[in-house]
Design a protein around this motif. Structure first.
Motif, PDB file in Angstrom:
ATOM      1  N   ASN A   1       0.850  -1.187   0.000  1.00 42.08           N
ATOM      2  CA  ASN A   1       0.000   0.000   0.000  1.00 42.08           C
ATOM      3  C   ASN A   1       0.884   1.234   0.000  1.00 42.08           C
ATOM      4  O   ASN A   1       1.829   1.326   0.777  1.00 42.08           O
ATOM      5  N   LYS A   2       0.546   2.198  -0.853  1.00 40.84           N
ATOM      6  CA  LYS A   2       1.349   3.419  -0.961  1.00 40.84           C
ATOM      7  C   LYS A   2       0.539   4.603  -0.436  1.00 40.84           C
ATOM      8  O   LYS A   2      -0.157   5.272  -1.187  1.00 40.84           O
ATOM      9  N   PHE A   3       0.590   4.834   0.879  1.00 46.33           N
ATOM     10  CA  PHE A   3      -0.006   6.022   1.451  1.00 46.33           C
ATOM     11  C   PHE A   3       0.946   6.581   2.494  1.00 46.33           C
ATOM     12  O   PHE A   3       1.715   5.842   3.104  1.00 46.33           O
ATOM     13  N   PRO A   4       0.944   7.916   2.670  1.00 46.40           N
ATOM     14  CA  PRO A   4       1.924   8.542   3.565  1.00 46.40           C
ATOM     15  C   PRO A   4       1.708   8.158   5.028  1.00 46.40           C
ATOM     16  O   PRO A   4       0.602   7.818   5.448  1.00 46.40           O
ATOM     17  N   LYS A   5       2.780   8.239   5.800  1.00 50.34           N
ATOM     18  CA  LYS A   5       2.728   7.937   7.230  1.00 50.34           C
ATOM     19  C   LYS A   5       1.965   9.037   7.959  1.00 50.34           C
ATOM     20  O   LYS A   5       2.055  10.208   7.618  1.00 50.34           O
ATOM     21  N   ASN A   6       1.190   8.662   8.953  1.00 40.71           N
ATOM     22  CA  ASN A   6       0.409   9.630   9.724  1.00 40.71           C
ATOM     23  C   ASN A   6       1.332  10.370  10.689  1.00 40.71           C
ATOM     24  O   ASN A   6       1.921   9.764  11.587  1.00 40.71           O
ATOM     25  N   ASP A   7       1.459  11.692  10.501  1.00 43.61           N
ATOM     26  CA  ASP A   7       2.337  12.497  11.347  1.00 43.61           C
ATOM     27  C   ASP A   7       1.595  13.146  12.514  1.00 43.61           C
ATOM     28  O   ASP A   7       2.221  13.763  13.375  1.00 43.61           O
ATOM     29  N   ALA A   8       0.264  13.055  12.566  1.00 42.05           N
ATOM     30  CA  ALA A   8      -0.515  13.673  13.635  1.00 42.05           C
ATOM     31  C   ALA A   8      -0.342  12.885  14.933  1.00 42.05           C
ATOM     32  O   ALA A   8      -0.345  11.657  14.919  1.00 42.05           O
ATOM     33  N   PRO A   9      -0.183  13.595  16.049  1.00 50.74           N
ATOM     34  CA  PRO A   9      -0.054  12.881  17.329  1.00 50.74           C
ATOM     35  C   PRO A   9      -1.389  12.247  17.725  1.00 50.74           C
ATOM     36  O   PRO A   9      -2.455  12.733  17.336  1.00 50.74           O
ATOM     37  N   PRO A  10      -1.390  11.165  18.504  1.00 49.99           N
ATOM     38  CA  PRO A  10      -2.644  10.541  18.911  1.00 49.99           C
ATOM     39  C   PRO A  10      -3.454  11.434  19.848  1.00 49.99           C
ATOM     40  O   PRO A  10      -2.895  12.207  20.631  1.00 49.99           O
ATOM     41  N   VAL A  11      -4.770  11.345  19.774  1.00 43.15           N
ATOM     42  CA  VAL A  11      -5.661  12.150  20.607  1.00 43.15           C
ATOM     43  C   VAL A  11      -5.705  11.533  22.000  1.00 43.15           C
ATOM     44  O   VAL A  11      -5.834  10.319  22.128  1.00 43.15           O
ATOM     45  N   PRO A  12      -5.587  12.354  23.063  1.00 42.88           N
ATOM     46  CA  PRO A  12      -5.643  11.784  24.415  1.00 42.88           C
ATOM     47  C   PRO A  12      -7.015  11.177  24.710  1.00 42.88           C
ATOM     48  O   PRO A  12      -8.047  11.707  24.298  1.00 42.88           O
ATOM     49  N   GLU A  13      -7.031  10.058  25.413  1.00 46.44           N
ATOM     50  CA  GLU A  13      -8.270   9.352  25.701  1.00 46.44           C
ATOM     51  C   GLU A  13      -8.983   9.993  26.884  1.00 46.44           C
ATOM     52  O   GLU A  13      -8.348  10.462  27.830  1.00 46.44           O
ATOM     53  N   ILE A  14     -10.327  10.022  26.831  1.00 43.08           N
ATOM     54  CA  ILE A  14     -11.124  10.566  27.938  1.00 43.08           C
ATOM     55  C   ILE A  14     -11.090   9.561  29.083  1.00 43.08           C
ATOM     56  O   ILE A  14     -11.243   8.362  28.879  1.00 43.08           O
ATOM     57  N   ASN A  15     -10.895  10.080  30.303  1.00 45.53           N
ATOM     58  CA  ASN A  15     -10.798   9.196  31.471  1.00 45.53           C
ATOM     59  C   ASN A  15     -11.996   9.374  32.397  1.00 45.53           C
ATOM     60  O   ASN A  15     -12.650  10.415  32.400  1.00 45.53           O
ATOM     61  N   GLY A  16     -12.266   8.360  33.188  1.00 45.26           N
ATOM     62  CA  GLY A  16     -13.246   8.448  34.272  1.00 45.26           C
ATOM     63  C   GLY A  16     -14.687   8.359  33.830  1.00 45.26           C
ATOM     64  O   GLY A  16     -15.039   7.668  32.887  1.00 45.26           O
ATOM     65  N   LYS A  17     -15.538   9.112  34.546  1.00 40.80           N
ATOM     66  CA  LYS A  17     -16.982   9.040  34.354  1.00 40.80           C
ATOM     67  C   LYS A  17     -17.407   9.551  32.982  1.00 40.80           C
ATOM     68  O   LYS A  17     -18.398   9.073  32.418  1.00 40.80           O
ATOM     69  N   ALA A  18     -16.673  10.499  32.438  1.00 43.00           N
ATOM     70  CA  ALA A  18     -17.021  11.084  31.142  1.00 43.00           C
ATOM     71  C   ALA A  18     -16.948  10.052  30.022  1.00 43.00           C
ATOM     72  O   ALA A  18     -17.653  10.165  29.021  1.00 43.00           O
ATOM     73  N   LYS A  19     -16.116   9.038  30.188  1.00 42.46           N
ATOM     74  CA  LYS A  19     -15.953   8.016  29.161  1.00 42.46           C
ATOM     75  C   LYS A  19     -17.185   7.123  29.041  1.00 42.46           C
ATOM     76  O   LYS A  19     -17.503   6.631  27.966  1.00 42.46           O
TER      77      LYS A  19
END
Length: 49
Positions: free
Chosen positions: A23-41
């Motif tokens: 597969n020829k697609f560029p590498k993802n350079d965006a940092p991962p999104v922080p996961e929601i913790n606790g009751k909000a999840k």
């Protein structure tokens, strides 16, 4: 077993997902999104950050 009128594929030739194409697609350079913790999840209410 091949049905009447169908070509019988050779077992030596690649079939299905057995290929050498990459597969020829560029590498993802965006940092991962922080996961929601606790009751909000686990709740349905909107979360304000």
């Amino acid at each position: 077993m091949a049905k009447a009128g169908m070509k019988r594929p050779s077992p030596k030739e690649p079939h299905g997902t057995e290929s050498n194409k990459k597969n020829k697609f560029p590498k993802n350079d965006a940092p991962p999104v922080p996961e929601i913790n606790g009751k909000a999840k686990h709740g349905k209410a909107k979360v304000d950050e």
